[in-house]
Scaffold this active site. Sequence first.
Site, PDB file in Angstrom:
ATOM      1  N   ASP A 270     -11.512  -2.934   5.140  1.00  0.00           N
ATOM      2  CA  ASP A 270     -10.351  -2.660   5.974  1.00  0.00           C
ATOM      3  C   ASP A 270     -10.793  -2.867   7.429  1.00  0.00           C
ATOM      4  O   ASP A 270     -11.963  -3.148   7.713  1.00  0.00           O
ATOM      5  CB  ASP A 270      -9.820  -1.238   5.710  1.00  0.00           C
ATOM      6  CG  ASP A 270      -8.357  -1.108   6.131  1.00  0.00           C
ATOM      7  OD1 ASP A 270      -7.654  -0.242   5.595  1.00  0.00           O
ATOM      8  OD2 ASP A 270      -7.916  -1.903   7.004  1.00  0.00           O
TER       9      ASP A 270
HETATM   10  C1  GLC Z   1      -5.041  -1.434   8.719  1.00  0.00           C
HETATM   11  C2  GLC Z   1      -4.668  -0.921   7.352  1.00  0.00           C
HETATM   12  C3  GLC Z   1      -4.628  -1.983   6.308  1.00  0.00           C
HETATM   13  C4  GLC Z   1      -4.179  -3.286   6.931  1.00  0.00           C
HETATM   14  C5  GLC Z   1      -5.270  -3.725   7.888  1.00  0.00           C
HETATM   15  C6  GLC Z   1      -4.912  -5.038   8.602  1.00  0.00           C
HETATM   16  O1  GLC Z   1      -5.835  -0.515   9.406  1.00  0.00           O
HETATM   17  O2  GLC Z   1      -5.386   0.187   6.821  1.00  0.00           O
HETATM   18  O3  GLC Z   1      -3.735  -1.531   5.288  1.00  0.00           O
HETATM   19  O4  GLC Z   1      -3.984  -4.273   5.941  1.00  0.00           O
HETATM   20  O5  GLC Z   1      -5.555  -2.738   8.859  1.00  0.00           O
HETATM   21  O6  GLC Z   1      -3.815  -4.839   9.437  1.00  0.00           O
END
Ligand code: GLC
Length: 741
Positions: A270
Amino acid sequence: MSNQLPASNDNPAMTSLDERVTELLGRMTLVEKIGQMSQVNAADDTIPDNLREDIKAGKIGSVLNQVNVDIVNELQRIAVQESRLGIPLLVGRDVIHGFNTVLPIPLGQAATWNPELVRKGARVAALEAASTGVNWTFAPMIDVSRDPRWGRIAESLGEDPYLTSMLGVAMVEGFQGADLSQPGMIAACVKHFAGYGASESGRDYNTTNIPENELRNVYLPPFKAAVDAGVATLMASFSDLDGVPATANRFLMRQVLREEWGFGGFVVSDWSSIEQLTVHGISANNRDAAFEAVNAGVNMEMASTTYADHLAELLDDGQIDIGLVNEMVAGILRLKFEMGLFENPYTDLSDFPATANDDHLATARQAAKQSIVMLENRNDTLPLKKESLGSLAIIGPMADDPYEQLGTWIFDGNPALSQTPLQAIREALGDSVKINHVRAMETTRSRSTDAFDEARQAAEDSDAVIVFLGEESILSGEAHSRANIDLPGNQAELVRILHETGKPVIAVILAGRPLTLANIVDNLHAMLFAWHPGTMGGPAIADILFGAESPSGKLPVTFPRMVGQIPIYYAHKNTGKPATADSFLHIDDIPVRMFQTSAGMVSSHMDAGNTPLYPFGYGLSYTQFSYADISVSKKEVSMGGRLTVQAVVTNTGKVAADEIVQLYIRDLVGNVTRPVRELKGFTRLHLQPGESRPVSFELDTSDLAFYGRQMQLITEPGEFHAWIGGSSATVLRAEFTVISE
Ligand code: GLC
């Protein structure tokens, strides 16, 4: 999509795909290999020189957050034509519930209990996203969510593993199609692996402590279903799982995902979740964080640069070996080959239908309509009869707000496309009914009552009142958890004032989570829960309000009476002292100095009882359905055998309508305690008034399997109950026995 581990190198059946991966890998330098493991944010309106240079040097495998097709094509051109090996980029974006055309939030889509419609919605989203060059979405989010304080429940598919599995797979199929190399298909990414929905106190990013058999019986099944359905990628969760953050969790990524499930796709971190391992305290610095994550099997790093900065030195120091890096890179390359990116890296807008075209809007409207759950309808207040209405008050901050009705995670949603409830009601009623519209509150959080007199007067001047309440979109989603889930601001006071006029008051709630509604329910004649319904929320709500269609939505998540009951969910354990319908003694009714053990020695809150305000699977209709004649095809089923559970459903009311018929089972005795009910099937029936239809569900004994003390997926012989009905509270029950021979 073959996301299974490749045929082994000594296997002559090794596919050309794997040969291509092996051949390319053999030509890559270490810098280029680590480059494939790096994803960077490319949201700027121009391409920064350093990004241009890094792509040219083969240091970038993926970008995210760029949706200008010309910029995306230029980024791909640099990668394909200017870098040494010409490896195209994965272009990622959070396409969570639509792109320009916004569908209901996933929790709302879950309320449709309609996999085909959910699949269709993902297809619409994929087409619109792919037309901009996006070829990878960070969706669906399939974290089982049982805590409405958690803001991300909005992007989940609810509290139940089976419903989440069915709808999560439908979204994966909608995004990826049958062949990822076809135009308009985008790779899916199920997230957040795993257990994120169990964040303590519903506070986002908080610790999760999940016993292994709870993890395996509740939180992992949707991911297993998605892997079995061929999902291309997974995203590691931010969260700390039992002391080891998911991003560094070898049990999850190695033992479960690769060894047990045979997953051959790849895992992306993430946003900076690898760097955050040091914040968690599982690593001392970025170098250690990179070591933990790459050993856990996180193929690609999103946003932070621990891989780019430290993998080479970890190799030099012998802390990791090149085989591990090759394994991580191979997973990424395999997907790029599978997607046909080497053959077709560029996007031609003219290959795609216009975004927000009539078909897309029609899908959004259908999804919004079927997502609406009718929670109350006293004296058949709804549907409103246009012909008997002279005037109608439309009140509240969510009646006419094109942006707020879209909900969270709408990076590319276009509020200009929104059709609001007020607009749709005006269109539905034309000049035949006088509309008295008062917003009454600037936002859903407003504490001002300055406009409440005007709202009261509008109600006094009208035959009926529809009040549009709920949460602004920012009040749910990532990092937006609430400890108090009442309607924000002075909304409850507004309802009370409108109720005092004596006019019929209908509430339509637009929110990103279950709310505690007990403080307004008694002041309402009817209540619709519309979640954040998206672009076409207005026409969908109007269709239901005026009876163009009966509401058919069913709750994918439990609505508590009060926040102190949380966690409260239908598939709970029985405990040793379960409450019963007549065991509840309300705190206000307890005699003064009642002897300590004289009453209520059961599992229940003295001030709330142990039942929710509205249970999982609940939703009213403009007609009534009766259930009868439940039976099983056999009273005893041998292990490995199958049986059918059936019942007869009758539309006993006056209008045709859909009913989501649900099948629940209970395993009465297990080598670990089992939930009092578990959803094991559902189907949508459309019945005319007076029409009866048999409905049957096939069960295989393997459908009854669970992880017990030995952490093996097993079905045990013994007694089972089965229910069929219109909610998890249904009482129509049959029994059967699984026998071991
Ligand atoms: C965010 C989220 C994730 C998302 C990623 C990209 O912090 O936790 O669900 O896909 O970043 O935006």
